[in-house]
Design a protein around this motif. Structure first.
Motif, mmCIF file in Angstrom:
data_model
loop_
_atom_site.group_PDB
_atom_site.id
_atom_site.type_symbol
_atom_site.label_atom_id
_atom_site.label_comp_id
_atom_site.label_asym_id
_atom_site.label_seq_id
_atom_site.Cartn_x
_atom_site.Cartn_y
_atom_site.Cartn_z
ATOM 1 N N LYS A 43 0.828 -1.206 0.000
ATOM 2 C CA LYS A 43 0.000 0.000 0.000
ATOM 3 C C LYS A 43 0.866 1.262 0.000
ATOM 4 C CE LYS A 43 -4.109 -1.943 2.248
ATOM 5 N NZ LYS A 43 -5.001 -1.863 3.437
ATOM 6 N N ALA A 44 1.966 1.228 0.756
ATOM 7 C CA ALA A 44 2.863 2.382 0.788
ATOM 8 C C ALA A 44 3.490 2.620 -0.582
ATOM 9 C CB ALA A 44 3.943 2.164 1.842
ATOM 10 N N TYR A 45 3.820 1.537 -1.270
ATOM 11 C CA TYR A 45 4.436 1.651 -2.591
ATOM 12 C C TYR A 45 3.493 2.349 -3.570
ATOM 13 C CZ TYR A 45 6.688 0.335 -6.969
ATOM 14 O OH TYR A 45 7.289 0.366 -8.204
ATOM 15 N N VAL A 46 2.213 2.025 -3.486
ATOM 16 C CA VAL A 46 1.216 2.663 -4.359
ATOM 17 C C VAL A 46 1.200 4.166 -4.124
ATOM 18 C CG1 VAL A 46 -1.249 2.842 -4.856
ATOM 19 C CG2 VAL A 46 -0.202 0.593 -4.544
ATOM 20 N N LYS A 47 1.475 4.581 -2.906
ATOM 21 C CA LYS A 47 1.471 6.006 -2.562
ATOM 22 C C LYS A 47 2.844 6.661 -2.733
ATOM 23 C CE LYS A 47 -2.470 5.839 0.577
ATOM 24 N NZ LYS A 47 -3.267 6.784 -0.247
ATOM 25 N N GLY A 48 3.795 5.912 -3.320
ATOM 26 C CA GLY A 48 5.106 6.486 -3.617
ATOM 27 C C GLY A 48 6.127 6.386 -2.512
ATOM 28 N N LEU A 49 5.902 5.464 -1.560
ATOM 29 C CA LEU A 49 6.840 5.281 -0.446
ATOM 30 C C LEU A 49 7.322 3.843 -0.422
ATOM 31 C CD1 LEU A 49 8.233 5.997 2.273
ATOM 32 C CD2 LEU A 49 6.065 5.421 3.389
ATOM 33 N N HIS A 50 8.642 3.660 -0.399
ATOM 34 C CA HIS A 50 9.192 2.313 -0.271
ATOM 35 C C HIS A 50 9.578 2.027 1.174
ATOM 36 C CE1 HIS A 50 11.595 -1.267 -0.580
ATOM 37 N NE2 HIS A 50 12.606 -0.619 -0.042
ATOM 38 N N ILE A 51 9.083 0.889 1.697
ATOM 39 C CA ILE A 51 9.560 0.332 2.966
ATOM 40 C C ILE A 51 9.711 -1.169 2.767
ATOM 41 C CG2 ILE A 51 8.462 2.103 4.413
ATOM 42 C CD1 ILE A 51 6.292 -0.001 5.072
ATOM 43 N N SER A 52 10.433 -1.797 3.652
ATOM 44 C CA SER A 52 10.613 -3.241 3.591
ATOM 45 C C SER A 52 9.324 -3.954 3.975
ATOM 46 C CB SER A 52 11.743 -3.659 4.533
ATOM 47 O OG SER A 52 11.770 -5.073 4.696
ATOM 48 N N ASP A 53 9.144 -5.162 3.438
ATOM 49 C CA ASP A 53 7.996 -5.977 3.845
ATOM 50 C C ASP A 53 8.349 -6.932 4.978
ATOM 51 O OD1 ASP A 53 9.542 -7.896 2.624
ATOM 52 O OD2 ASP A 53 8.154 -8.295 0.985
ATOM 53 N N GLY A 54 9.594 -6.842 5.475
ATOM 54 C CA GLY A 54 9.997 -7.629 6.628
ATOM 55 C C GLY A 54 10.508 -9.025 6.330
ATOM 56 N N LYS A 55 10.368 -9.497 5.099
ATOM 57 C CA LYS A 55 10.769 -10.870 4.778
ATOM 58 C C LYS A 55 12.270 -11.094 4.952
ATOM 59 C CE LYS A 55 7.018 -11.753 1.494
ATOM 60 N NZ LYS A 55 6.674 -12.084 0.078
ATOM 61 N N ILE A 104 8.943 13.735 6.917
ATOM 62 C CA ILE A 104 7.591 14.136 7.356
ATOM 63 C C ILE A 104 6.535 13.538 6.436
ATOM 64 C CG2 ILE A 104 6.028 16.097 7.618
ATOM 65 C CD1 ILE A 104 8.487 17.753 8.495
ATOM 66 N N ARG A 105 6.741 13.635 5.138
ATOM 67 C CA ARG A 105 5.782 13.089 4.179
ATOM 68 C C ARG A 105 5.683 11.568 4.291
ATOM 69 N NH1 ARG A 105 7.905 14.970 -1.367
ATOM 70 N NH2 ARG A 105 6.153 13.706 -2.084
ATOM 71 N N SER A 106 6.813 10.921 4.514
ATOM 72 C CA SER A 106 6.827 9.459 4.625
ATOM 73 C C SER A 106 6.025 8.990 5.834
ATOM 74 C CB SER A 106 8.262 8.944 4.729
ATOM 75 O OG SER A 106 8.996 9.257 3.562
ATOM 76 N N VAL A 107 6.227 9.652 6.957
ATOM 77 C CA VAL A 107 5.496 9.260 8.166
ATOM 78 C C VAL A 107 4.012 9.558 8.001
ATOM 79 C CG1 VAL A 107 5.218 9.698 10.647
ATOM 80 C CG2 VAL A 107 7.504 9.496 9.652
ATOM 81 N N GLU A 108 3.671 10.634 7.314
ATOM 82 C CA GLU A 108 2.260 10.938 7.063
ATOM 83 C C GLU A 108 1.594 9.796 6.272
ATOM 84 O OE1 GLU A 108 2.266 14.650 5.039
ATOM 85 O OE2 GLU A 108 2.356 15.863 6.881
ATOM 86 N N ILE A 109 2.309 9.256 5.307
ATOM 87 C CA ILE A 109 1.767 8.151 4.528
ATOM 88 C C ILE A 109 1.545 6.929 5.417
ATOM 89 C CG2 ILE A 109 2.305 6.478 2.708
ATOM 90 C CD1 ILE A 109 3.657 8.754 1.182
ATOM 91 N N LEU A 110 2.560 6.609 6.244
ATOM 92 C CA LEU A 110 2.422 5.461 7.129
ATOM 93 C C LEU A 110 1.274 5.655 8.115
ATOM 94 C CD1 LEU A 110 6.130 4.512 7.977
ATOM 95 C CD2 LEU A 110 4.547 3.359 6.419
ATOM 96 N N LYS A 111 1.149 6.863 8.622
ATOM 97 C CA LYS A 111 0.063 7.159 9.573
ATOM 98 C C LYS A 111 -1.303 6.929 8.930
ATOM 99 C CE LYS A 111 -1.797 10.829 12.570
ATOM 100 N NZ LYS A 111 -1.629 12.229 13.014
ATOM 101 N N GLY A 112 -1.435 7.373 7.688
ATOM 102 C CA GLY A 112 -2.697 7.191 6.990
ATOM 103 C C GLY A 112 -3.016 5.736 6.730
ATOM 104 N N LEU A 113 -1.987 4.915 6.557
ATOM 105 C CA LEU A 113 -2.211 3.488 6.277
ATOM 106 C C LEU A 113 -2.434 2.667 7.529
ATOM 107 C CD1 LEU A 113 0.481 2.994 3.491
ATOM 108 C CD2 LEU A 113 -1.991 3.176 3.189
ATOM 109 N N ILE A 114 -1.821 3.105 8.626
ATOM 110 C CA ILE A 114 -1.938 2.344 9.885
ATOM 111 C C ILE A 114 -3.133 2.827 10.704
ATOM 112 C CG2 ILE A 114 -0.820 1.820 12.084
ATOM 113 C CD1 ILE A 114 1.839 1.974 10.704
#
Length: 492
Positions: free
Chosen positions: A445-457, A482-492
């Motif tokens: 979901k983060a990738y769709v919004k333009g943010l890359h994070i690990s999937d933990g695998k 700031i923008r990255s955390v905003e995206i995560l906040k919206g998803l979580i």
């Protein structure tokens, strides 16, 4: 079969003027494809060059050169006064076995078997997105790229070009670079190294691979912390060693577990990231450091010390490496400039006893004759004129500010969804997410919004599961954090 084929087949041929490939080669490629897909068979006579030239509206010499090219390769044969034929030597080949398209099947799949290496199936590479909380990379926007460019260019214009370009040199690396690295490490890390203790490598992974190739035999036991760095572990498996994982807690690897293993079986090497354990970022406590060195002396195992981000420690001065306290030559110390400058800079070093470096240098010839001496000389220039040191001091201040901001954002914006400890150093925050958060889904979901994070695998093991990932802050500006955390906040 010696009657000429119909010219109708040649009407299928067309030329691409923008391809950059000569007309006669395009023609020979087309005729070869006819042979491979069975439209031209062994012993069949080709039309005369004059007829083909008239049909395709090209020069007769072009057709003659195409025929000659295929004769040279063995696909055609010519008989004076009789004409040009498809070679009789391919009579036993079925058309389908010769390939049925302009892109041969051989370019997609080899005809021989390859060993299964399941440990290489998964690649943990970062996709390109506008925003990224990565695995802990530096910000190349801060790197002294202009200074590096000048230093590299200088190497190409100075005298002594034969020494640099005209012959092979020391496989351990150029003396100028090795001396500069030794001086730099002695000053910053408390080592007592000389040029003879240094070997130039193309980053940490090459250093690990070289040590495994040169010093590890099949069946040797290698111990490292779990969770750990999968890339290193894959090298252990590839060397056919027996890898044993030991627990990691808030003080680093649990050395008491290593002690129990040593009492029961012979350990050849212990791989450790004591300054900031990968991936959890914790530092190995002093009593465990001393005990690890003592065990190495008692049981005779190698300590491979991967000090991948020594230069970035914020709480106090960086802890000196194990290598600085090694009095018996048990430690092979490895560092690189990938975390200092950019992962694109494949430059690093191994530090060990002189006889170990000599042995590794001999083995290195089998893999990489000598490395890039021009690049090494350029880096030596930046070390000797203190450009690297000035840059690291500047970057340390910037990264500390970004760490503080990022941890504050995690605490305030994601306080109900994550748990973490502010890292004393490094470029990432080891972040545990609430069990209700599916990291794989979150990453997508983060990738769709333009943010890359690990999937933990990358941090999962059959006997170790954690809902945690590394969130890198160093490569992002404050605004990007700031923008990255905003995206995560919206998803979580």
């Amino acid at each position: 079969m010696n009657s000429p084929i119909s010219l109708q087949l040649f009407t299928e041929i067309s030329f691409i003027s923008s391809s950059g490939r000569s007309l006669y080669l395009q023609l020979s490629d087309a005729i070869l494809s006819f042979i491979k897909n069975g439209k031209l068979r062994s012993g069949q006579k080709l039309p005369g060059s004059r007829d083909v030239a008239a049909l395709l509206k090209i020069n007769r010499i072009t057709v003659a050169k195409a025929y000659e090219e295929l004769q040279t390769q063995g696909w055609l044969e010519s008989f004076v006064g009789n004409g040009t034929f498809v070679s009789s030597h391919i009579v036993d080949h079925e058309p389908e076995n010769l390939g049925g398209s302009l892109v041969p099947a051989s370019l997609k799949k080899a005809g021989f078997s390859m060993p299964s290496m399941n440990y290489l199936d998964k690649a943990f590479d970062n996709p390109v997105t506008e925003l990224h909380l990565d695995d802990g990379y530096p910000d190349p926007r801060l790197a002294p790229l202009k200074e590096f460019y000048r230093a590299y260019r200088t190497q190409l214009t100075r005298s002594g070009l034969y020494d640099k370009f005209g012959s092979y040199s020391n496989s351990a690396g150029p003396g100028y670079y090795r001396e500069a690295i030794a001086d730099y490490l002695n000053e910053t890390r408390g080592l007592k190294a000389k040029a003879g203790n240094i070997l130039s490598v193309r980053g940490t992974l090459m250093g690990i691979n070289l040590v495994c190739t040169a010093l590890i035999n099949p069946g040797d036991v290698i111990v490292s912390g779990i969770p750990g760095w999968k890339r290193a572990e894959h090298n252990f498996i590839h060397a056919r060693a027996r890898h044993i994982g030991i627990k990691v807690d808030e003080y680093g690897i649990v050395v008491d577990e290593l002690k129990e293993i040593c009492r029961k079986q012979k350990v050849r090497m212990v791989y450790v990231t004591p300054h900031h354990h990968y991936p959890t970022t914790v530092s190995l406590r002093i009593d465990r450091r001393l005990e690890l060195l003592r065990l190495a002396n008692e049981y005779g195992f190698i300590i491979f010390e991967d000090d991948y981000d020594f230069d970035f420690h914020y709480k106090h001065r960086p802890l000196l490496p194990l290598a600085s306290a090694d009095e018996n030559g048990m430690v092979i110390y490895c560092g690189s400039f990938g975390k200092s400058f950019s992962p694109a800079f494949r430059m690093g070093y191994l530090v060990a006893s002189e006889n170990v470096i000599q042995h590794l240098a001999r083995v290195r010839i089998l893999l990489d004759r000598q490395g890039d001496h021009i690049l090494d000389h350029a880096m030596a220039e930046l070390l000797n004129d203190n450009t690297t040191q000035r840059y690291l001091r500047k970057a340390l201040t910037v990264y500390e500010e970004r760490r503080d901001l990022f941890c504050e954002l995690l605490s305030t914006e994601l306080k109900n969804g994550v748990n973490f400890t502010v890292p004393e150093g490094g470029m990432t925050v080891w972040t545990e997410f609430d069990p209700s958060v599916n990291l794989e889904i979150l990453a997508k979901k983060a990738y769709v919004k333009g943010l890359h994070i690990s999937d933990g695998k990358a941090h999962q093991y059959s006997d170790y599961k954690t809902n945690a990932i590394r969130l890198g802050f160093a490569s992002s500006s404050k605004e990007e954090l700031i923008r990255s955390v905003e995206i995560l906040k919206g998803l979580i």
